[in-house]
Design a protein around this motif. Structure first.
Motif, PDB file in Angstrom:
ATOM      1  N   ALA A   1      44.487  -3.674  34.429  1.00  0.00           N
ATOM      2  CA  ALA A   1      43.774  -2.406  34.602  1.00  0.00           C
ATOM      3  C   ALA A   1      44.139  -1.442  33.471  1.00  0.00           C
ATOM      4  CB  ALA A   1      44.092  -1.782  35.948  1.00  0.00           C
TER       5      ALA A   1
ATOM      6  N   LEU B   1      47.162   0.865  38.604  1.00  0.00           N
ATOM      7  CA  LEU B   1      45.984   1.061  39.447  1.00  0.00           C
ATOM      8  C   LEU B   1      45.886  -0.041  40.496  1.00  0.00           C
ATOM      9  CD1 LEU B   1      43.394   2.573  40.153  1.00  0.00           C
ATOM     10  CD2 LEU B   1      42.216   1.314  38.355  1.00  0.00           C
ATOM     11  N   GLU B   2      46.236  -1.256  40.115  1.00  0.00           N
ATOM     12  CA  GLU B   2      46.150  -2.382  41.061  1.00  0.00           C
ATOM     13  C   GLU B   2      46.991  -2.106  42.306  1.00  0.00           C
ATOM     14  OE1 GLU B   2      46.699  -2.771  37.784  1.00  0.00           O
ATOM     15  OE2 GLU B   2      45.657  -4.521  36.997  1.00  0.00           O
TER      16      GLU B   2
ATOM     17  N   ASN C   1      45.182   0.760  44.667  1.00  0.00           N
ATOM     18  CA  ASN C   1      43.813   0.579  45.159  1.00  0.00           C
ATOM     19  C   ASN C   1      43.667   0.734  46.669  1.00  0.00           C
ATOM     20  OD1 ASN C   1      42.099   0.252  42.945  1.00  0.00           O
ATOM     21  ND2 ASN C   1      42.679  -1.887  42.659  1.00  0.00           N
TER      22      ASN C   1
END
Lengths: 164, 943
Positions: free
Chosen positions: A39, A79-80, A83
């Motif tokens: 990401a 970001l992963e 989420n």
């Protein structure tokens, strides 16, 4: 004369990750090439564009300018790993509704910066949003819909807090 | 107008006009979208470049030794790996994959390395030594075009050119356009402005740098993923630069992090492919930000000399534009940018007299190429300032002068192109209103202007051509009704995928209505047919003798399923409407009916339709239908002048068959006091084929009600056995599952019912099946002769090897009599048919080999059906869609068929179908002999 590699333990997205790292390897390289957490993007590798922005110990940092070896005792969030978080999802929903992205390359960095902003300041005004996110470059949107989206997400999150 | 959008699970009808959220929204916002740098392939190497430090130099040699010696280096490529003849270029093919013999700009790719890590690759690149002879460089377009300037390309004559761009020396391209009579037009002008403008180069700075990943397979074929704006340009550029056949290169596009033109033509793709070919491993190369700035391309620096003249009333009369573009070292898109800039130089105004001319100069700099606007930003910068300058001279409002001169409906563009859409007036109105133009601050007095901040407003208008580069789209409906849209348009973030999907959803308003037969189900069919059999008397096809009043009865119920044809060649038809005549090519068994059906579907008279019957890849009765012809004719009518070939997939063929109907039969024999059969009654039930077929294929002969159809009962009502009382009746049902003719039609299941039951009668009588039949064929000498021949050749009665058994069956159909003896065994729990001894009386034999071929083919055809044949329909859907679901006998399990012909001088009778009916009962009878299991339904499931 390739730098020797060492095995390191990193804390990434709440889990231990074991990586083989050269002394000069950036956090960005390790996240992407070894952990397949892609990401965070490499837009300039100089800390200017912000596409590599991740969270270290609760603060946003440039992964391209952070040495992996320097992150061994830190909590890294990408970001992963965010989420599933309600506040991130509110931001993502707002970004989608407001077309706050086009090519999407800057989006992960934008979302990380926005998420960090709202964590520290749940009700920013437009100027504060612009200031906080001025380190994230975008070539497609012209920025206006990003500001609207962040403000919209902030309002939505505040309303949820107030709801019984 | 805001940018707010809405996400849909499925695009609605009327999707055009709705602000649909980008289709890639979720993947981009969760960070899962895969851009080129996010792709990893097993065994992948990383690439790095070496760039030229000189603007112009000869390459005298390379020393790769230090680089090659670095551990982890897997391949190095330089210009030595290239053929001088291989060059790419959108307009002028002047560019090698990387510098060959000389470098032409500072930053040009000179070498590339593939290594285990990016760090090693970059380090190795720095270790490559290149020996240069530095040459003087032409760094400015104007001086590059003068005599004696250092040449960027010595051999422009040898380059392939897409059009005559006038390439010569450092002149890359020149273009000139004229309209009207410019020279005399100046004299009519009351005001003339002339100015030279300079616009600099401009970097695209897409947030995603350029990159590519190439993978080579064992057959030497390359898959290339790259950040690009046209997958076709990638393929052309790489194949031309490397001399690769296009069939060897498959180009794919991941998500793109913007392009703005930077990714329009090649960047590192040719070099990455070369590295992958040399290393024989996948190679990924992503440019650093610096390399992206220095190696790829930028907007053309331009010098624009522009002169515009107008009358006192503000009417624009004359325009001269002289454009000089710095093209950099390679042609790239420059000739296109030049031509386009000149074409658009006037802007959307009517100017009667124009001369627009220009040149692109080669210089020893990075190539300049496509960038959002494609030359129009440069000329518009000049043109709109000139319009404003004229307006000021004439004391006219900026809007007023534009409204006076702007293109209106019916006007044409410079060069004569019609304008199809012109909302310029409304645009000007909206901008004037929205900006508050009428209340803008007055122009500052320049003396008074100091450090105080001030505001000003400026107006500019411009036009662009949509679809300057064109691509296509293919829409396919797949077997499950979903739609697939393939397009050459690359979505770089501008939302083309989303917009095209909206257009597609709008244009293809697919509405599904459930057919009345939509809920058809073969299990329900069986229940219904059985119930009808029990309830109804049906139509009596044959009755003889008197019903016995007493006797010991033996009765049995038999059944056979719906059966598909599975011709090796699926249904297909080719049709072509030309000048009001329809030509049809079809593998049909009914030429006239096909011609009529095509004419009816096309709305033409039969004399306007030509039908050509092609070879058939199997008929078996399926091609007595005309449905595949009707469909092709309908498509051809929608595309006049275009030949159309409609070929069905195997699944479509299997799912849209006209099946041999499902039948059930109740057989009952009664025995007299001596145990002899005195009566045989057979009542069957199932759908009638002929009325349904008539409706479809010969509608003129279809009646208002179904007449009794002999195919229902054929093979039952004409048995050769001399039982005193016989009654054969059939209950015609109407289940609604499509039914049609299957090789040997009613005989195919009726022979199974009757010949199996004959064996049951033989068993009850305690007589062997051959003897029993002989007993009852005393008045049927022809049948007896065929039966005896088969029995003789099969050595009926001889002791067979352990585990083998024989069964016999006899049946007449289509005028021929066939008897078969099947020899079977069980192999690993599976029934195996080893031999079939087949005797036939078909009258005078025209071609004995053909008779034997038909017997052999019929036996194997019938055996596939007997062992596995059967179609299940659930909720209107055929379950057996392909050969893994309805198997067909293969070579390894096909029996040996031995054919024996009864000599005869009678009229020739059929051989195509008669070999089918006796097979299933012969095998079933053999199974009974083998293990005592009486199989009464098809397909045969041996326990």
């Amino acid at each position: 004369m390739s730098a020797p590699r060492q095995t390191l333990q990193l804390q990434v997205n709440g889990a231990e990750a074991e990586v083989r790292v050269g002394l000069h390897d950036s956090l960005l390289t390790v996240l992407r090439d070894q952990l397949q957490l892609t990401a965070a993007k490499r837009g300039c590798n100089q800390g200017v564009c912000g596409a590599c922005t991740v969270v270290r110990d609760g603060y946003t940092v440039r992964a391209c300018l952070s040495l992996a070896h320097g992150c061994t005792h830190a909590d890294i969030e990408t970001l992963e790993g965010l989420n599933q978080e309600a506040s991130m999802q509110a931001l993502q929903k707002a970004f989608a509704a407001e077309s706050a992205f086009q090519c999407g390359f800057c989006a992960p960095g934008m979302l990380i910066s926005a998420h960090a902003l709202l964590l520290h300041n749940p009700s920013p005004d437009a100027d504060q949003v612009r200031a906080a996110m001025s380190g994230n470059l975008c070539r497609c949107t012209g920025y206006a819909p990003i500001v609207v989206a962040v403000l919209q997400a902030a309002a939505h999150l505040r309303a949820q807090e107030l709801a019984p | 107008m805001n940018t707010a959008t809405k996400q849909f699970d499925a695009l609605p009808e009327g999707a055009v006009g709705q602000s649909v959220t980008q289709l890639e929204s979720d993947e981009k916002l969760t960070g899962q979208a895969q851009y080129i740098a996010d792709m990893y392939r097993p065994g992948m190497l990383h690439g790095a470049l070496l760039q030229s430090p000189h603007a112009h130099a000869l390459i005298e040699g390379y020393d790769l030794s230090a680089a090659q010696a670095l551990p982890g280096v897997r391949a190095i490529v330089t210009g030595m790996d290239l053929e001088p003849a291989h060059r790419m270029g959108a307009f002028i093919k002047d560019e090698p994959a990387m510098a060959l013999d000389k470098v032409r700009y500072c930053g040009e790719i000179v070498a590339a390395v593939a290594a285990d890590t990016e760090a090693i690759a970059r380090q190795a690149a720095r270790l490559i030594k290149v020996f240069y002879q530095v040459l003087p460089a032409a760094l400015d377009p104007a001086s590059a075009l003068q005599e004696g300037a250092p040449l960027v390309h010595e051999n422009t004559d040898s380059y392939i050119k897409v059009f005559d761009a006038g390439t010569q020396g450092n002149l890359c391209s020149r273009t000139s356009m004229r309209e009207g009579d410019l020279e005399s037009a100046w004299a009519q002008c009351d005001v003339v402005v002339e100015q030279v403008y300079h616009t600099p180069g401009q970097a695209h700075v897409s947030l995603e740098p350029c990159g590519a990943l190439a993978e080579i397979d064992a057959a030497g074929r390359i898959t290339l993923w790259s950040a690009n704006q046209s997958v076709f340009r990638v393929q052309a550029n790489v194949c031309e630069a490397l001399g690769l056949p296009m069939t060897k290169l498959r180009c794919l596009t991941p998500r793109i992090g913007a392009g703005f033109g930077n990714k329009m033509e090649a960047h590192v793709q040719p070099v990455v492919v070369l590295l992958a070919m040399k290393a024989r491993k996948p190679v990924k190369l992503i440019l650093s930000r610096e390399e992206d700035f220095e190696t790829v391309r930028a907007r053309h620096p331009a010098t624009i000399r522009m002169k515009t003249g107008a009358r006192r009333d503000g009417t624009l009369i004359a325009r001269e534009t002289e454009l000089l573009l710095d093209g950099g070292a390679y042609g790239d898109d420059s000739p296109g940018v030049l031509g386009y800039a000149l074409l658009m130089n006037c802007g959307p105004y009517n100017i009667a007299h124009v001369h627009a001319h220009g040149r692109v100069a080669y210089t020893h700099k990075m190539r300049f190429g496509a960038f959002r606007g494609f030359g129009v930003p440069q000329v518009t910068f000049a043109s709109e300032q000139q319009i404003d300058a004229i307006a000021r001279e004439l004391d006219m409002d900026a809007f007023a002068i534009r409204r006076l001169n702007m293109k209106r409906d019916g006007d044409r563009w410079l060069g004569g192109q019609s304008i199809f859409s012109n909302g310029l007036a409304q645009c000007l109105d909206a901008v004037e209103q929205g900006s508050g133009w009428k209340h803008r601050p007055a122009q500052a007095d320049t003396k008074a202007a100091n450090s105080e901040s001030r505001t000003g407003m400026g107006l500019a208008i411009s036009a662009h051509i949509s679809g300057l580069l064109a691509t296509g789209a293919i829409v396919r409906m797949l077997e499950d009704g979903t739609l697939l849209l393939n397009t050459g348009a690359v979505d770089i973030g501008q939302g083309s995928n989303t917009a095209l999907a909206q257009m597609c959803a709008q244009a293809l308003q697919v509405q599904w209505t459930q057919r009345p037969q939509g809920a058809l189900d073969t299990r329900q069919a069986m229940d219904h047919i059985q119930a009808q059999l029990d309830k109804e008397d049906g139509y009596t096809f044959h009755e003889r003798g008197t019903v016995p009043t007493s006797g010991d009865t033996l009765s049995a119920s038999y059944s056979a399923p719906y059966l598909g044809h599975a011709t090796m060649e699926p249904m297909n038809c080719t049709a072509w409407l030309q000048d009001g005549k329809l030509s049809v090519w079809a593998p049909a068994q009914v030429p006239e009916a096909a011609r009529e059906a095509a004419a009816k579907a096309a709305g033409l008279s039969v004399s306007q339709v030509d039908i050509h019957i092609t070879l058939l890849g199997g008929g078996f009765g399926r091609r007595l239908e005309v449905d595949y012809v009707v469909l092709a004719a309908q498509v051809a009518m929608a595309l006049p002048g275009q030949p159309v070939q409609l070929t069905w997939s195997r699944e479509e063929d299997s799912g849209n068959d006209f099946f041999r109907p499902m039948h059930v039969a109740q057989l009952e024999a009664s025995h007299d006091g001596l145990g002899q059969v005195q009566s045989l009654q057979i009542k069957s039930a199932g759908d009638s084929i002929s009325p349904r077929w008539m409706e479809r294929v010969l509608p003129a002969f279809a009646g208002p009600f179904d007449a009794p159809d002999k195919t229902d009962s054929e093979g039952l009502f004409d048995l050769p056995y001399g039982f005193a009382h016989q009654k054969m009746a059939h209950v015609a049902t109407k289940v609604g599952i499509p039914v049609g003719f299957w090789r040997s039609v009613g005989h195919s299941h009726n022979a199974f019912f009757s010949e199996s039951f004959i064996d049951e009668l033989a068993a009850k009588a305690g007589t062997n099946p051959l003897a029993f039949r002989r007993q009852w064929l005393q008045d049927a000498p022809r049948h007896l002769a065929v039966l005896n021949l088969a029995a003789e050749k099969a050595q009926w009665g001889k002791t067979l090897p352990e585990g083998q058994a024989q069964g016999i069956a006899l049946h007449q159909s289509f005028g021929s009599i066939v008897a078969q003896v099947a020899r079977v065994s069980m192999e690993n729990g599976t029934l195996r048919v080893h031999d079939v001894f087949c005797a036939i009386d078909c009258g005078t034999v025209v071609n004995p080999a053909i008779v034997a071929q038909q017997m052999e083919g019929s036996v194997v055809f019938a055996l596939s059906a007997a062992l596995w044949g059967g179609v299940d329909i659930v909720q209107g859907e055929v379950q057996q869609r392909n050969f893994h679901q309805h198997p067909v006998l293969g070579m390894a399990h096909a029996p040996q068929v031995h054919t024996y012909i009864v000599p005869s001088e009678r009229t020739p009778t059929g051989v195509g179908e008669p070999g089918v009916p006796p097979l299933a009962p012969a095998v079933a009878n053999a199974v009974f002999a083998l293990n005592g299991q009486r199989l009464r339904s098809l397909p045969l499931k041996v326990a």
